[in-house]
Design a protein around this motif. Structure first.
Motif, mmCIF file in Angstrom:
data_model
loop_
_atom_site.group_PDB
_atom_site.id
_atom_site.type_symbol
_atom_site.label_atom_id
_atom_site.label_comp_id
_atom_site.label_asym_id
_atom_site.label_seq_id
_atom_site.Cartn_x
_atom_site.Cartn_y
_atom_site.Cartn_z
ATOM 1 N N GLU A 26 0.838 -1.205 0.000
ATOM 2 C CA GLU A 26 0.000 0.000 0.000
ATOM 3 C C GLU A 26 0.873 1.255 0.000
ATOM 4 O OE1 GLU A 26 -3.219 0.488 -0.319
ATOM 5 O OE2 GLU A 26 -3.916 -1.573 -0.160
ATOM 6 N N MET A 27 1.917 1.242 0.836
ATOM 7 C CA MET A 27 2.798 2.406 0.927
ATOM 8 C C MET A 27 3.553 2.623 -0.386
ATOM 9 S SD MET A 27 4.083 1.937 4.864
ATOM 10 C CE MET A 27 5.207 3.342 4.870
ATOM 11 N N ASP A 28 3.974 1.539 -1.030
ATOM 12 C CA ASP A 28 4.654 1.652 -2.337
ATOM 13 C C ASP A 28 3.720 2.249 -3.378
ATOM 14 O OD1 ASP A 28 7.027 0.657 -1.346
ATOM 15 O OD2 ASP A 28 6.716 -1.391 -2.098
ATOM 16 N N MET A 29 2.466 1.799 -3.390
ATOM 17 C CA MET A 29 1.488 2.322 -4.356
ATOM 18 C C MET A 29 1.236 3.813 -4.113
ATOM 19 S SD MET A 29 -1.138 -0.954 -4.776
ATOM 20 C CE MET A 29 -2.538 0.041 -4.529
ATOM 21 N N ILE A 30 1.152 4.200 -2.857
ATOM 22 C CA ILE A 30 0.930 5.614 -2.531
ATOM 23 C C ILE A 30 2.140 6.445 -2.961
ATOM 24 C CG2 ILE A 30 0.636 7.261 -0.626
ATOM 25 C CD1 ILE A 30 -1.026 4.991 0.792
ATOM 26 N N LYS A 31 3.348 5.899 -2.710
ATOM 27 C CA LYS A 31 4.569 6.615 -3.133
ATOM 28 C C LYS A 31 4.562 6.833 -4.638
ATOM 29 C CE LYS A 31 7.654 4.483 -0.159
ATOM 30 N NZ LYS A 31 8.868 3.777 0.121
ATOM 31 N N SER A 33 1.955 6.980 -6.605
ATOM 32 C CA SER A 33 0.925 7.982 -6.915
ATOM 33 C C SER A 33 1.431 9.390 -6.605
ATOM 34 C CB SER A 33 -0.351 7.730 -6.110
ATOM 35 O OG SER A 33 -0.965 6.548 -6.533
ATOM 36 N N MET A 34 2.141 9.527 -5.498
ATOM 37 C CA MET A 34 2.669 10.842 -5.126
ATOM 38 C C MET A 34 3.729 11.293 -6.133
ATOM 39 S SD MET A 34 2.680 10.478 -0.965
ATOM 40 C CE MET A 34 3.599 11.956 -0.613
ATOM 41 N N ASP A 35 4.581 10.346 -6.551
ATOM 42 C CA ASP A 35 5.601 10.677 -7.555
ATOM 43 C C ASP A 35 4.941 11.077 -8.869
ATOM 44 O OD1 ASP A 35 7.541 10.140 -5.710
ATOM 45 O OD2 ASP A 35 8.049 8.152 -6.496
ATOM 46 N N ALA A 36 3.900 10.370 -9.258
ATOM 47 C CA ALA A 36 3.177 10.678 -10.499
ATOM 48 C C ALA A 36 2.534 12.051 -10.396
ATOM 49 C CB ALA A 36 2.124 9.613 -10.778
ATOM 50 N N ASN A 37 2.027 12.396 -9.206
ATOM 51 C CA ASN A 37 1.419 13.711 -8.994
ATOM 52 C C ASN A 37 2.451 14.830 -9.118
ATOM 53 O OD1 ASN A 37 -1.305 13.447 -8.723
ATOM 54 N ND2 ASN A 37 -1.298 13.314 -6.496
ATOM 55 N N ASP A 38 3.686 14.563 -8.680
ATOM 56 C CA ASP A 38 4.740 15.576 -8.757
ATOM 57 C C ASP A 38 5.113 15.891 -10.196
ATOM 58 O OD1 ASP A 38 4.896 16.030 -6.076
ATOM 59 O OD2 ASP A 38 6.582 14.679 -5.736
ATOM 60 N N LYS A 48 -2.927 15.285 -2.977
ATOM 61 C CA LYS A 48 -1.609 15.019 -2.410
ATOM 62 C C LYS A 48 -1.711 14.904 -0.887
ATOM 63 C CE LYS A 48 3.136 16.005 -2.949
ATOM 64 N NZ LYS A 48 4.105 16.410 -3.868
ATOM 65 N N GLY A 49 -2.514 15.776 -0.282
ATOM 66 C CA GLY A 49 -2.709 15.710 1.168
ATOM 67 C C GLY A 49 -3.367 14.409 1.587
ATOM 68 N N GLN A 50 -4.326 13.945 0.785
ATOM 69 C CA GLN A 50 -5.014 12.672 1.044
ATOM 70 C C GLN A 50 -4.014 11.513 0.947
ATOM 71 O OE1 GLN A 50 -8.402 11.919 1.727
ATOM 72 N NE2 GLN A 50 -7.632 9.844 1.990
ATOM 73 N N LEU A 51 -3.174 11.557 -0.082
ATOM 74 C CA LEU A 51 -2.165 10.501 -0.269
ATOM 75 C C LEU A 51 -1.195 10.477 0.910
ATOM 76 C CD1 LEU A 51 -1.368 10.857 -4.089
ATOM 77 C CD2 LEU A 51 -2.502 8.924 -2.975
#
Length: 149
Positions: A26-31, A33-38, A48-51
């Motif tokens: 789960e943490m890898d998937m969130i990371k 997603s956060m990288d993709a958002n950046d 981003k705050g939700q992630l």
């Protein structure tokens, strides 16, 4: 009923390992997603705050699961006590309990169920330091300890 403490222990350990693996994924998937958002220039700050909030939540779950694994690692399977305490397998007139970590219901090879609970569990507080032949009440049910393994 033959009680196999080692089987119960290893089932608990497997349940904790599955949790650790799940939280890490789960943490890898969130990371990711956060990288993709950046990468996006118009990314959504709320998302981003939700992630980040989700990441922190799973980090906490992961930490708790790792603590459970550590507790199990410190358990002496050969230890025997007449009274119910950490590491005991408790046979009551209704259920079987393993006092170690809170992973819930475990299914054994013979089809029987054991409930893996922590020393924080309300039912443990009722059975703590009792021995075979003692009774206690939990959720308005009278339970008798048949055997402590």
């Amino acid at each position: 009923m033959a009680i196999n403490k080692k089987e119960i222990y290893y089932n608990s350990l497997e349940a904790v390992d599955r949790r650790i693996e799940k939280y890490e994924k789960e943490m890898d998937m969130i990371k990711e997603s956060m990288d993709a958002n950046d990468v996006k220039t118009d990314y959504d700050e709320d998302n981003k705050g939700q992630l980040l909030g989700d990441f922190e939540k799973y980090a906490k779950y992961l930490s708790q699961a790792q603590e459970m694994k550590e507790k199990l690692a410190n358990l002496d399977l050969e230890h025997y006590s007449e009274t119910v305490n950490f590491g005991s397998v408790v046979e009551t007139n209704t259920d079987l309990y393993f006092v170690a970590v809170p992973v819930g219901e475990l299914l054994l090879k013979d089809g029987s169920k054991v409930y893996s609970i922590s020393t924080e569990a309300p039912i443990y507080q009722e059975m703590k330091d009792k021995k075979a032949g003692d009774s206690f009440s939990f959720n308005d049910k009278k339970m008798e300890i048949k055997k402590v393994h």
